[in-house]
Scaffold this active site. Structure first.
Site, short mmCIF file in Angstrom:
data_model
loop_
_atom_site.label_atom_id
_atom_site.label_comp_id
_atom_site.label_asym_id
_atom_site.label_seq_id
_atom_site.Cartn_x
_atom_site.Cartn_y
_atom_site.Cartn_z
N PHE A 70 5.11 0.32 6.93
CA PHE A 70 5.96 -1.12 6.91
C PHE A 70 6.77 -1.13 5.51
O PHE A 70 7.60 -1.46 5.26
CB PHE A 70 5.24 -2.37 7.41
CG PHE A 70 4.68 -2.35 8.82
CD1 PHE A 70 5.56 -2.48 9.84
CD2 PHE A 70 3.28 -2.10 8.92
CE1 PHE A 70 4.93 -2.40 11.03
CE2 PHE A 70 2.71 -1.84 10.27
CZ PHE A 70 3.51 -2.21 11.33
N CYS A 71 5.74 -0.69 4.52
CA CYS A 71 6.03 -0.91 3.02
C CYS A 71 7.06 0.27 2.83
O CYS A 71 8.06 0.01 2.09
CB CYS A 71 4.86 -0.96 2.26
SG CYS A 71 3.44 -1.96 2.41
N TYR A 121 0.96 -0.99 0.09
CA TYR A 121 0.11 -0.07 0.06
C TYR A 121 0.95 1.15 0.03
O TYR A 121 1.90 1.30 0.88
CB TYR A 121 -0.87 -0.02 1.33
CG TYR A 121 -1.60 -1.19 1.73
CD1 TYR A 121 -2.37 -1.62 0.62
CD2 TYR A 121 -1.97 -1.49 2.97
CE1 TYR A 121 -2.99 -2.92 0.93
CE2 TYR A 121 -2.80 -2.52 3.21
CZ TYR A 121 -3.44 -3.35 2.11
OH TYR A 121 -4.32 -4.45 2.38
N CYS A 136 1.53 2.56 3.45
CA CYS A 136 1.78 1.63 4.60
C CYS A 136 3.04 1.76 5.29
O CYS A 136 4.09 1.84 4.26
CB CYS A 136 1.59 0.10 4.11
SG CYS A 136 2.52 -1.06 5.13
N1 LIG Z 1 4.83 -7.08 10.95
C1 LIG Z 1 4.39 -6.79 9.47
C2 LIG Z 1 3.24 -5.76 9.57
C3 LIG Z 1 2.53 -5.52 8.41
C4 LIG Z 1 1.15 -5.04 8.45
O1 LIG Z 1 0.43 -4.83 9.35
N2 LIG Z 1 0.59 -4.52 7.14
C5 LIG Z 1 -0.76 -3.91 7.15
C6 LIG Z 1 -0.69 -2.83 6.40
S1 LIG Z 1 0.13 -1.20 7.00
C7 LIG Z 1 -1.55 -4.84 6.63
O2 LIG Z 1 -1.29 -5.74 5.61
N3 LIG Z 1 -2.65 -5.38 7.24
C8 LIG Z 1 -3.59 -6.21 6.68
C9 LIG Z 1 -4.75 -5.72 5.87
O3 LIG Z 1 -4.45 -4.57 5.40
O4 LIG Z 1 -5.64 -6.19 5.83
C10 LIG Z 1 5.54 -6.04 8.89
O5 LIG Z 1 6.40 -5.48 9.41
O6 LIG Z 1 5.57 -5.91 7.59
#
Ligand SMILES: N[C@@H](CCC(=O)N[C@@H](CS)C(=O)NCC(=O)O)C(=O)O
Length: 331
Positions: free
Chosen positions: A111-112, A106, A109
């Protein structure tokens, strides 16, 4: 169908019924990608020093390139930095030459954005596939249901910190992550980013109706939404996240979100202990992680306030210069 239920959950959340429901939590999570990304147009400073972790994690004297209270014009700061701070890793060409790197993300995001900061810093070209946060059809092929997902020459990597560790090892196969100088400090602050800093961001970017709208304007403009989703998501998403962010504040024991953001920024500046970067003369992985999660909010009101009211601006400008331009290539 999923998109309808996702948007319905937002509407329910606005009505105050769904913020505690599982559906709204899922929707909330999807929209919590929402730290916002600003395009960075920075001069790209190159690192002329040799690689090696002692160097990478080493300490340095302070550069003369600091602005005063973050007020030095960026162009001046950048040119000083190019001369005084050799903070950019050399291109990876000699060490790690992937043919095809694809980031499922995203745009907003945090993390991204951590992963992108790493790829940009190491000059690793990557394609981006923007995932629709509601249907997630772009990552249906994967068992992992979150972003970021990075595919490097066919190898799937998930979880931002794990991805970064794996890439770092590919770039520096000679270095064990367990035996680096300042490993504990680097780990500690990377953990702080994941466990504290990211939780401070959402209550800030959705703090008021106008800030929530500013955030969703960005998300819906840059994210992967259909036209209908975009229109609905901008207003319902902003309204929902305004309320949800109040819940998040409670959940993470935040009394005043701006104070928490300023405290986090000053905590980070204190951690630098007068060094250019936590990594010394060059950013380390913790520097890149903090920068990565802050970059999306930098030009929103919360990010502008943060730079205006704290001492983080000089460090941020140095990171912006070191990370340089995006290595994103057209898919
Ligand atoms: N621990 C993971 C957390 C990743 C995360 O929580 N990503 C969120 C977006 S910021 C996500 O994809 N959430 C699930 C969703 O959107 O349904 C990391 O560091 O990559």
């Amino acid at each position: 169908m999923k998109s309808v239920s996702g948007l319905a959950a937002i509407v329910r959340a606005i009505e105050g019924r769904a913020v505690v429901s599982a559906a709204a939590k899922a929707t909330q999570h999807r929209f919590l990608q929402a730290a916002l990304y600003s395009s960075i147009s920075s001069a790209k400073s190159r690192c002329f020093s040799l690689d090696g972790l002692a160097d990478h994690f080493g300490h340095s004297t302070r550069s003369a390139a600091h602005g005063v209270g973050g007020t030095m014009p960026f162009s001046v700061a950048a040119s000083s930095l190019a001369e005084d701070v050799q903070a950019k890793e050399p291109p990876c060409s000699k060490k790690f030459l992937p043919n095809d790197v694809v980031l499922y993300q995203y745009e907003a995001c945090p993390f991204c954005n951590k992963v992108k900061a790493f790829l940009d810093y190491y000059d690793i070209p990557y394609k981006v596939v923007e995932v629709n946060p509601i249907s997630k059809k772009e990552i249906k092929w994967s068992d992992y249901k979150k972003v970021p997902i990075l595919v490097v020459d066919g190898e799937q990597m998930v979880d931002s910190s794990v991805i970064i560790d794996k890439l770092f090892q590919k770039i520096h196969p000679e270095i064990s992550l367990d035996s680096v100088p300042d490993k504990d400090e680097d780990r500690k602050w990377r953990g702080w980013v994941d466990n504290h800093l990211v939780h401070v961001l959402s209550p800030n970017i959705y703090r008021s109706p106008s800030e929530a709208l500013e955030s969703f304007d960005y998300i819906t403009t840059h994210g992967n939404f259909s036209l209908t989703e975009r229109i609905i998501a901008k207003y319902t998403g902003a309204a929902a996240m305004y309320f949800v962010s109040k819940k998040l504040k409670k959940k993470h024991n935040i009394t005043d979100e701006r104070v928490a953001l300023y405290e986090a920024a000053e905590t980070w500046v204190d951690a630098l202990k007068g060094r250019e970067f936590l990594g010394g003369c060059k950013p380390n992985l913790a520097d890149l992680a903090v920068f990565g999660v802050l970059r999306p909010i930098r030009h929103l009101k919360s990010g502008r306030d943060m730079v205006e009211h704290t001492h983080i601006g000089d460090w941020y400008t140095r990171l912006e210069s070191s990370v340089g331009e995006s290595c994103r290539i057209k898919a």
